[in-house]
Scaffold this active site. Structure first.
Site, PDB file in Angstrom:
ATOM      1  N   GLU A  64       0.839  -1.198   0.000  1.00 49.11           N
ATOM      2  CA  GLU A  64       0.000   0.000   0.000  1.00 49.11           C
ATOM      3  C   GLU A  64       0.876   1.251   0.000  1.00 49.11           C
ATOM      4  O   GLU A  64       1.783   1.378   0.843  1.00 49.11           O
ATOM      5  CB  GLU A  64      -0.907  -0.023   1.236  1.00 49.11           C
ATOM      6  CG  GLU A  64      -1.934  -1.154   1.160  1.00 49.11           C
ATOM      7  CD  GLU A  64      -2.389  -1.637   2.525  1.00 49.11           C
ATOM      8  OE1 GLU A  64      -2.062  -0.998   3.542  1.00 49.11           O
ATOM      9  OE2 GLU A  64      -3.069  -2.689   2.572  1.00 49.11           O
ATOM     10  N   PHE A  74      -0.966  -4.524  11.553  1.00 45.30           N
ATOM     11  CA  PHE A  74      -2.043  -4.944  10.641  1.00 45.30           C
ATOM     12  C   PHE A  74      -2.004  -6.457  10.359  1.00 45.30           C
ATOM     13  O   PHE A  74      -2.766  -6.953   9.545  1.00 45.30           O
ATOM     14  CB  PHE A  74      -1.959  -4.186   9.306  1.00 45.30           C
ATOM     15  CG  PHE A  74      -2.055  -2.687   9.405  1.00 45.30           C
ATOM     16  CD1 PHE A  74      -2.424  -2.057  10.585  1.00 45.30           C
ATOM     17  CD2 PHE A  74      -1.774  -1.884   8.301  1.00 45.30           C
ATOM     18  CE1 PHE A  74      -2.503  -0.671  10.670  1.00 45.30           C
ATOM     19  CE2 PHE A  74      -1.858  -0.505   8.374  1.00 45.30           C
ATOM     20  CZ  PHE A  74      -2.223   0.109   9.557  1.00 45.30           C
ATOM     21  N   GLU A  93      -4.758  -6.770   2.392  1.00 43.29           N
ATOM     22  CA  GLU A  93      -3.510  -7.457   2.739  1.00 43.29           C
ATOM     23  C   GLU A  93      -3.569  -8.957   2.509  1.00 43.29           C
ATOM     24  O   GLU A  93      -2.586  -9.558   2.074  1.00 43.29           O
ATOM     25  CB  GLU A  93      -3.130  -7.155   4.191  1.00 43.29           C
ATOM     26  CG  GLU A  93      -2.661  -5.715   4.443  1.00 43.29           C
ATOM     27  CD  GLU A  93      -3.789  -4.745   4.726  1.00 43.29           C
ATOM     28  OE1 GLU A  93      -4.974  -5.146   4.624  1.00 43.29           O
ATOM     29  OE2 GLU A  93      -3.504  -3.579   5.061  1.00 43.29           O
ATOM     30  N   HIS A 134      -0.906   1.069  16.037  1.00 44.66           N
ATOM     31  CA  HIS A 134       0.105   1.513  15.075  1.00 44.66           C
ATOM     32  C   HIS A 134       1.466   1.675  15.734  1.00 44.66           C
ATOM     33  O   HIS A 134       2.318   2.415  15.235  1.00 44.66           O
ATOM     34  CB  HIS A 134      -0.293   2.847  14.425  1.00 44.66           C
ATOM     35  CG  HIS A 134      -1.524   2.778  13.573  1.00 44.66           C
ATOM     36  ND1 HIS A 134      -2.787   2.681  14.096  1.00 44.66           N
ATOM     37  CD2 HIS A 134      -1.674   2.763  12.219  1.00 44.66           C
ATOM     38  CE1 HIS A 134      -3.676   2.635  13.108  1.00 44.66           C
ATOM     39  NE2 HIS A 134      -3.028   2.671  11.971  1.00 44.66           N
ATOM     40  N   PHE A 181       2.031  -1.545   8.523  1.00 45.65           N
ATOM     41  CA  PHE A 181       2.354  -1.603   9.951  1.00 45.65           C
ATOM     42  C   PHE A 181       2.264  -3.067  10.382  1.00 45.65           C
ATOM     43  O   PHE A 181       1.313  -3.762   9.996  1.00 45.65           O
ATOM     44  CB  PHE A 181       1.352  -0.809  10.792  1.00 45.65           C
ATOM     45  CG  PHE A 181       1.420   0.691  10.676  1.00 45.65           C
ATOM     46  CD1 PHE A 181       1.955   1.468  11.707  1.00 45.65           C
ATOM     47  CD2 PHE A 181       0.929   1.338   9.546  1.00 45.65           C
ATOM     48  CE1 PHE A 181       2.000   2.856  11.608  1.00 45.65           C
ATOM     49  CE2 PHE A 181       0.974   2.723   9.445  1.00 45.65           C
ATOM     50  CZ  PHE A 181       1.517   3.494  10.475  1.00 45.65           C
TER      51      PHE A 181
END
Lengths: 341, 346
Positions: free
Chosen positions: B43, B100, B74, B143, B97
C-alpha cells in the site's frame, strides 16, 4: 447478473473428450473408495480418528468428480490449481502422480511432502498443484501464480477452487477484486455442495447463486446446475479461454453433491436428503448418458474401471510399503536450505 | 562483497552517509537490477514511496509493473506474493504496519511459513515481508507495536530486525536472496525520517555496491566487560546512549545487537554473558511469552550457573497507550535501561 445452465447442455464434445472426463471421474472415485477402505480398516474398536494407517481428518470428494473432470479437461500440467481441504478429485484430475499422493496421505517418506503435509496439504511442483486447509485461503496464492505466469509471458493460467462456504470469507472477495483489477489469468471455481460441514447454504449465504457475486467485480459469473460434467466443461472452457487470452478472470459456481460426510466419521444426522444421495450419484448417470450416446459400451466400462483399480491399488501398495519418516528428521525442511532433491 | 566472516558491515570508504530508509531502498534497487524476478508490492509504495520511505524513488526507476501499489487488501496481495514466490519469483510484500497482521495472518503463518515444510522442501517460498514496527510518537495502540516475538514464535519464517543503515542494506540483500520467507521489520525510529525524532545513528556510513550481512549473526555494537545488554532495533541506540553515559562512571557495558530473532544467535549471547555474567535484555515487545524470556531461558538452559544477575526491560503487558507520559512509561527508554543496568551491577 450471472448466467446459469439449468439443464444439461448439448455441447459439441468429441467421444474422446467425453471418455476422458468419464475416466477421470472413475479414477477419482476408485481412489476415494480405496482411501475410505484403508482409512476405516483399523480405526476400531469404535472410531478413533488418530488411529490406523491413515490418521487424522479425511475429507473425501465422492459426488464432486464432475467439477474436477470438467474443469481440468482444459488444463495442462503448466497450469496451476489451488484446491481446498477436500483436494483429491482436483489433484487427480489435474494429473498428480498417484504414488506420491497416496504416500503423503499415508504419511510416508515417499510422499509429496515426505509426511510433513498430509491429505489437506498436497504440493506438487510437477503439476503446479497446491491446496490449503483454510477456507478461502487457497484463492490469494492462485493470484500470485497467475501473476508469475503472466510476468514470464506464458499463457498458463491458475484455477482457484473453493466450496460455497468460502464465498462468505474475506479472502474470496479480496481475491476477486484483485484479479479483476489486475486482469489476472485466473478461473475461480466454487463447488456448491450445499453444506458447510452441517450448515446448509440457506443458513449461511444471503443470495442463492454465488456466481452473481462476480457482477460486483465486473467479471463473468456462471452457475452450473445439475452436477453435469459436460455443462461444467462448457463453462470452464469459456473461462479458461478468456484467461488464456489475457481477458481476465471468471467465476464459475457448480451445484454439486457431497455424497459422504464432511469428513469420515461424520454421521450426517443433520442431513434430510441422505436417503436420496445414492440416487444422485453422478458417475452412473454419466455412464448411462454415454451409453445412450454410443460412447461407452460394457467392454469400455470394464476396461476403464480395471485400469483405475490397477493404478489405485498400485499407489496404495506403494504407500503401504514405503518407510515412515524418521522422528530424528522432524525439523528438516522448515527452511529452504535444508531441502534436498 | 559478502560479509560472512565479519560481525558487522564494513566502514564505508569515502564517508558516504545514508539514512536507514535510503540504505534499505538501495539494497532493493540493486537486487531489482540484478534479478528480474524481484518486485515490490504494497500500500502506497508507488508514487508515495512508502509511508516510512521504504520505496522512495523505486517507482521512477522500475515502473509500475515491478513497484506495485495495491488495494487495502492485505490477505489478497500477501497471498499473491506467496503464490508468486512458489512459482519462482522473489516478491517483496509490504505490510504497512506490523500491527495490521491481524487482517492477513493466515497467509503469513499458515501459507508463507508452512508451504516449504508441507512440501518436504520441494516448494520454496522466496519472499520478503517488509513491515514497519515500533512506537514512541503517540500513534496509539494499533500503530505502535513491534510484534516481532509473535512472528518469531511461528515456525517457518526468518525474522530480521536491523538497527542501522549499513545493516539495513546488507540484511535486505540477504533477505531478498534467501530461498526461505523472511520477515524484515524496520523500526520507524531508525529510518532517519525527517518528520520523526531520530537517533543520530539512523543516518550513518553505508558501503556502496552489493554486499550481504548474514541473517542469524548478532553484532557486538559496543564491547564491554561489566554487563551484557542484549537488544535489537531502536533499543540498540538507547542502550548505546546509556552505555556512553555509564562509561563516565567507569561502568563498561557490552551491547549486543541481535539483528535477527530467527535464527537467534544464541552463541553470541552465551559468549557475551560468559564474559560479563550479568544480563539485561531490552525488548520493545511485550514482556511476557516473548523474546526477552527466550533469551534468558536460552542462557539458563545451557548453564544455570552462568548468570549472577538478570533483568528484563520490555513493554509491560498492556496495550501501547496514546498519551506521551503513558507511552514513555511503557517503552524501554533510557531511564528504564539505565536503572536495569545499575540493578544488575548492585
Amino acid at each position: 447478473m450471472s448466467t446459469t445452465t439449468p439443464a444439461p447442455a448439448v455441447p459439441e464434445l468429441s467421444a474422446e473428450a467425453r471418455l476422458g472426463m468419464y475416466s477421470s471421474m472413475v479414477l477419482v472415485r476408485t481412489f476415494e473408495e480405496a482411501i475410505l477402505r484403508e482409512y476405516h480398516a483399523d480405526k476400531g474398536p469404535g472410531f478413533d480418528i488418530g488411529k490406523g494407517l491413515i490418521p487424522g481428518e479425511m475429507h473425501l470428494a465422492a459426488g464432486q468428480e464432475p467439477v474436477s473432470a470438467g474443469v481440468c479437461a482444459h488444463l495442462t500440467a503448466d497450469d496451476a490449481v489451488t484446491a481446498t481441504h477436500r483436494p483429491h478429485h482436483f489433484a487427480i484430475a489435474h494429473g498428480m502422480a498417484l504414488r506420491p499422493m497416496a504416500a503423503e496421505i499415508f504419511g510416508r517418506t515417499t510422499g509429496l511432502g515426505r509426511g510433513r503435509g498430509g491429505h489437506m496439504h498436497l504440493f506438487d511442483p510437477d503439476t503446479h498443484f497446491s491446496c490449503s486447509g483454510i477456507i478461502a485461503e487457497g484463492y490469494p496464492p492462485a493470484l500470485g501464480m497467475a501473476f508469475a505466469f503472466r510476468s514470464r509471458g506464458t499463457d498458463a493460467i491458475a484455477v482457484a477452487v473453493t466450496g460455497e462456504g468460502a464465498a462468505n470469507q474475506g479472502a474470496f472477495h479480496e481475491s476477486l477484486n484483485l484479479a479483476a483489477l489486475w486482469n489476472l489469468p485466473v478461473v475461480f471455481v466454487v463447488e456448491d455442495n450445499d453444506w458447510g460441514i452441517s450448515v446448509p447454504r440457506s443458513a449461511s449465504t444471503s443470495i442463492p447463486n454465488n456466481a452473481d457475486r462476480a457482477a460486483a467485480y465486473g467479471i463473468p459469473g456462471h452457475r452450473v446446475e445439475g452436477n453435469d460434467v459436460e455443462a461444467v466443461h462448457e463453462a470452464a472452457g469459456r473461462a479458461v479461454a478468456r484467461a488464456r487470452a489475457g481477458s481476465g478472470p471468471s467465476l464459475i459456481e457448480v451445484h454439486t453433491l457431497r455424497m459422504w460426510g464432511h469428513f469420515e466419521g461424520d454421521a450426517q444426522g443433520y442431513r434430510p436428503d441422505l436417503a436420496d444421495v445414492a440416487g444422485h450419484d453422478p458417475i452412473p448417470a454419466y455412464e448411462d448418458r454415454l451409453r445412450s450416446a454410443g460412447v461407452l459400451d460394457d467392454a469400455t466400462v470394464t476396461r476403464v474401471r480395471a485400469q483405475a483399480s490397477e493404478q489405485v491399488e498400485d499407489a496404495i501398495a506403494f504407500a503401504k510399503d514405503s518407510p515412515e519418516p524418521d522422528p530424528a528428521d522432524v525439523a528438516l525442511y522448515v527452511f529452504a536450505e535444508e531441502a534436498r532433491s | 562483497m559478502t560479509l560472512t566472516d565479519t560481525e558487522q558491515a564494513p566502514q564505508a570508504q569515502g564517508g558516504r552517509r545514508l539514512s536507514t530508509s535510503k540504505a534499505m531502498v538501495e539494497a532493493i534497487a540493486q537486487e531489482m537490477e540484478r534479478d528480474e524476478s524481484v518486485f515490490y508490492l504494497g500500500e502506497d509504495v508507488g508514487a508515495y514511496g512508502g509511508i516510512f520511505s521504504s520505496t522512495t524513488g523505486l517507482l521512477e526507476q522500475f515502473g509500475p509493473k515491478r513497484i506495485i501499489d495495491t488495494p487495502i487488501s492485505e490477505t489478497g496481495f500477501i497471498g499473491l506474493a506467496v503464490g508468486a514466490a512458489t512459482e519462482g519469483m522473489r516478491p517483496i510484500a509490504e505490510l504497512m504496519f506490523a500491527d495490521f497482521m491481524g487482517v492477513c495472518l493466515d497467509q503469513i503463518y499458515n501459507h508463507m511459513a508452512k508451504i516449504g515444510y508441507f512440501s518436504g522442501g520441494r516448494v520454496k517460498v522466496p519472499m520478503v515481508l517488509t513491515t514497519a514496527v515500533g512506537g514512541g510518537y503517540s500513534d496509539g495502540g494499533q500503530h505502535s507495536q513491534t510484534l516481532w516475538g509473535t512472528f518469531a514464535h511461528l515456525p517457518g519464517m526468518k525474522v530480521v530486525v536491523p538497527s542501522n543503515p549499513a545493516d539495513a542494506k546488507g540484511l535486505m540483500t540477504s533477505a531478498i536472496r534467501d530461498d526461505s520467507p523472511v520477515v524484515y521489520m524496520f523500526h520507524k525510529g531508525i529510518m532517519g525520517l525527517p518528520w520523526m525524532a531520530k537517533n543520530r545513528r539512523s543516518i550513518d556510513l553505508v558501503p556502496e555496491g552489493e554486499y550481504t550481512v548474514p541473517i542469524g549473526k548478532a553484532a557486538v555494537a559496543r564491547a564491554g566487560s561489566d554487563v551484557t545488554v542484549v537488544t535489537l532495533s531502536l533499543s540498540v541506540h538507547h542502550a548505546l546512549d546509556v552505555a556512553d553515559t555509564l562509561a563516565g562512571e567507569g561502568v563498561d557495558v557490552e551491547v549486543l545487537d541481535l539483528r535477527s530473532l530467527v535464527p537467534l544467535d544464541r552463541e553470541a549471547i552465551l559468549a557475551s554473558v560468559a564474559k560479563t555474567r550479568r544480563l539485561v535484555v531490552v525488548d520493545e515487545d511485550y514482556l511476557s511469552f516473548g523474546l526477552s524470556g527466550e533469551v534468558v531461558a536460552g542462557v539458563v538452559e545451557t548453564d544455570p550457573t552462568l548468570l549472577t544477575a538478570v533483568r528484563r526491560v520490555a513493554v509491560p503487558d498492556v496495550p501501547i497507550p496514546y498519551a506521551r507520559s503513558l507511552e514513555y512509561a511503557v517503552l524501554p527508554r533510557h531511564d528504564r535501561i539505565e536503572a536495569a543496568i545499575r540493578s544488575v551491577l548492585s
